[in-house]
Scaffold this active site. Structure first.
Site, PDB file in Angstrom:
ATOM      1  N   ARG A   1     -10.791  35.724 -49.669  1.00 40.84           N
ATOM      2  CA  ARG A   1      -9.631  36.540 -50.038  1.00 40.84           C
ATOM      3  C   ARG A   1     -10.082  37.525 -51.102  1.00 40.84           C
ATOM      4  O   ARG A   1     -11.201  37.451 -51.612  1.00 40.84           O
ATOM      5  CB  ARG A   1      -8.415  35.710 -50.453  1.00 40.84           C
TER       6      ARG A   1
ATOM      7  N   GLN B   1      -5.246  31.199 -57.575  1.00 41.46           N
ATOM      8  CA  GLN B   1      -6.521  31.923 -57.705  1.00 41.46           C
ATOM      9  C   GLN B   1      -6.946  32.077 -59.168  1.00 41.46           C
ATOM     10  O   GLN B   1      -8.147  32.127 -59.467  1.00 41.46           O
ATOM     11  CB  GLN B   1      -6.406  33.324 -57.081  1.00 41.46           C
TER      12      GLN B   1
ATOM     13  N   ASP C   1      -4.565  45.393 -54.006  1.00 43.26           N
ATOM     14  CA  ASP C   1      -4.811  45.279 -52.568  1.00 43.26           C
ATOM     15  C   ASP C   1      -4.561  46.596 -51.833  1.00 43.26           C
ATOM     16  O   ASP C   1      -5.084  46.809 -50.746  1.00 43.26           O
ATOM     17  CB  ASP C   1      -3.952  44.171 -51.970  1.00 43.26           C
TER      18      ASP C   1
END
Lengths: 355, 355
Positions: free
Chosen positions: B52, B204, B245
């Site tokens: 990711r 995360q 992102d």
């Protein structure tokens, strides 16, 4: 003192000479009612969060004094007094932030002093302290129902209401403060939908709030704490209602860590931010929120949950259990005497004037 | 393509004709490198978050195309082309928000079309696509080092820097974007302390960011996502640095859910909010952040973690994986061409003009 609004589930119950409390660390997976017959036991239950929530802690502390008095009731007057002094100390040291703990202990202390001055027997004193603990608990439910009614009037039909942590039946003797508002609005026939922040690290929102609402078929959607801003930005939240552990004389609000973030976001999105607050949670001795003691709890709560650890070895951890929301971010304090809009020093002081 | 900044740990590595990726779902408890030799396998690794982080997803997608070309390299030209078309489709459907995925696939597609037009053999095409995937990955590290240098200049000595999610070596081919800024500042001799939001639901921040920083002895303190506001209010945060992102043409920033809340709080407390952002993350085809697709992931991620469930049965769940921070909350975009202060349409367009 069953709370009729959660079938079969009580936060505290008096059984066989002991105060039993539902172990909130195990919910929603398991329902277990450990019982306590000493102040030290109750203090440890508060510290380790078997029971939590400012009003519930107040009730527990009152029972802690009552069970200790019963336990010591065969002693001489002097030994009894020494033991009781210690009990007050042990309970007062259990958790620092919620003022209801100190409010309940003061109330029990005043009664004890009065009964001693009246020359009552140790046995009678113990019985009357137990009655007082029952009264503290019954009054808490009655107060929550009033808060619920005043608060329900503020929620429009169809409201999507966000709450943080658990200010529900489980945080009180029953009905709840913030969830009491939601329950009362729902019971009045309003269509209410709730967003529950999961509330790391102890997960009161996921484990307690979501569970309470599912039990009662009030529509509830669970989110992680970092999703509230996204939902507000998309116009999916109409109001915020939270509880509080201590309100300062100027209206600053201490509540579960993360409440301040929700309040800042609510202000940015012009969403009303309501704090459900029995008068016992207002501390006129604290001038502003900067003076409210903020508990820092163990690292282990942040490292993981339920036996699973995800923090790497060697990392430092912070774990403040509460934060302070300044009064100017609070749309209203909802008390048993009505809602105080834009709460400030004068309006708060007025709540304590005789009717 | 080892990243020298994390001894022995690489996000992706090419071994024995397969692309291996560290399984980020198992960190920090276990280091495991599953290998992939098909586009479908890589797509599933992206979807299930074995890998990711926007730049790392771009590298993985490039390798997904390369391994598929190798796998199909004994086919006829027509069958090869059909298989490759499918590979592009499967990879493009793996995750919707990070634009680097589509950027990398476009880059591989343009090369494939060019080689086909030149009449190259299927075998040569496969070899050249693999070289291109290696180049995408090597360039990513080089770009991150430039971002790191530009960003490090913005952090004062002694800065306490908050970051959200993981924009570290593990989110890229190496060095990292947001953590690249921190690494570069630290390597330049600045005293830097980091607050890592744990970043529910996938954690995360706790599992990856805190772990990376502990490995490199950069001081890091782990907090839950709802603590950032409290620390900012107490003056304990000097800067925020996050990754992204996808950035829209107007400067709106999509990043891990919760980023928006941090940005709102940073603004309230006049703390600079920096977004580390390679040009491959800027999507000029998206006019503003409202048009960036926001992935909603499975309920199960919110229900618990690592085999422990804490959500009650019957509760509804929302799980948006990203949110959008409006450009006006961004102090600067830190790119490989320098920091763009108060980013807007014109300044962003100028980044893509030839030097």
């Amino acid at each position: 003192m069953p709370d009729p609004s959660i079938a079969g589930v009580e936060t505290l119950r008096w059984r066989d000479g002991r105060i039993e409390m539902i172990d909130q660390r195990l919910l929603p997976g398991r329902i277990d009612y450990p019982g306590y017959d000493s102040a030290a036991g109750v203090a440890e239950a508060i510290r380790s969060m078997v029971i939590r929530g400012a009003p519930a802690i107040g009730c527990a502390a009152a029972y802690g004094i009552a069970v200790e008095a019963i336990r010591l009731s065969k002693m001489s007057g002097q030994d009894f007094q020494k033991g009781m002094d210690l009990a007050f100390e042990v309970l007062a040291a259990s958790r620092p932030t919620a003022v209801n703990l100190f409010w309940a202990l003061d109330r029990m202390r005043r009664l004890l002093d009065k009964l001693r001055a009246e020359g009552k027997s140790v046995r009678d004193i113990a019985a009357l302290l137990l009655e007082e603990a029952h009264a503290v608990t019954a009054q808490d439910i009655a107060i929550n129902r009033k808060i619920g009614e005043f608060g329900a009037a503020l929620l429009p039909d169809g409201a999507r209401v966000l709450t943080h942590c658990n200010a529900g039946a489980l945080a009180t003797a029953g009905h709840g403060t913030a969830l009491g508002v939601i329950r009362s609005a729902f019971a009045a026939g309003k269509s209410i939908r709730v967003y529950a922040d999961e509330t790391r690290p102890f997960l009161q929102g996921a484990r307690l709030t979501a569970w309470e609402l599912v039990q009662e078929k009030i529509p509830v959607t669970l989110i992680t704490d970092n999703m509230a801003g996204h939902l507000m930005r998309r116009g999916e939240v109409d109001a915020v209602v939270v509880g509080t552990d201590r309100v300062a004389a100027n209206g600053d609000v201490a509540n579960k860590i993360g409440t301040y973030m929700v309040a800042v976001l609510a202000r940015r999105h012009r969403i009303p931010f309501y704090v459900a607050c029995p008068l016992s949670t207002i501390d006129l001795n604290i001038d502003d929120g900067g003076r409210i003691p903020i508990e820092e709890r163990s690292d282990s709560e942040v490292r993981g949950f339920g036996g699973v650890e995800w923090a790497p070895a060697g990392v430092q951890i912070r774990n403040p259990a509460f934060d302070v929301t300044p009064a100017d971010l609070v749309t209203a304090l909802i008390t048993e005497k009505g809602a105080v809009m834009s709460p400030g020093r004068a309006a708060i002081a007025a709540l304590f004037e005789p009717d």
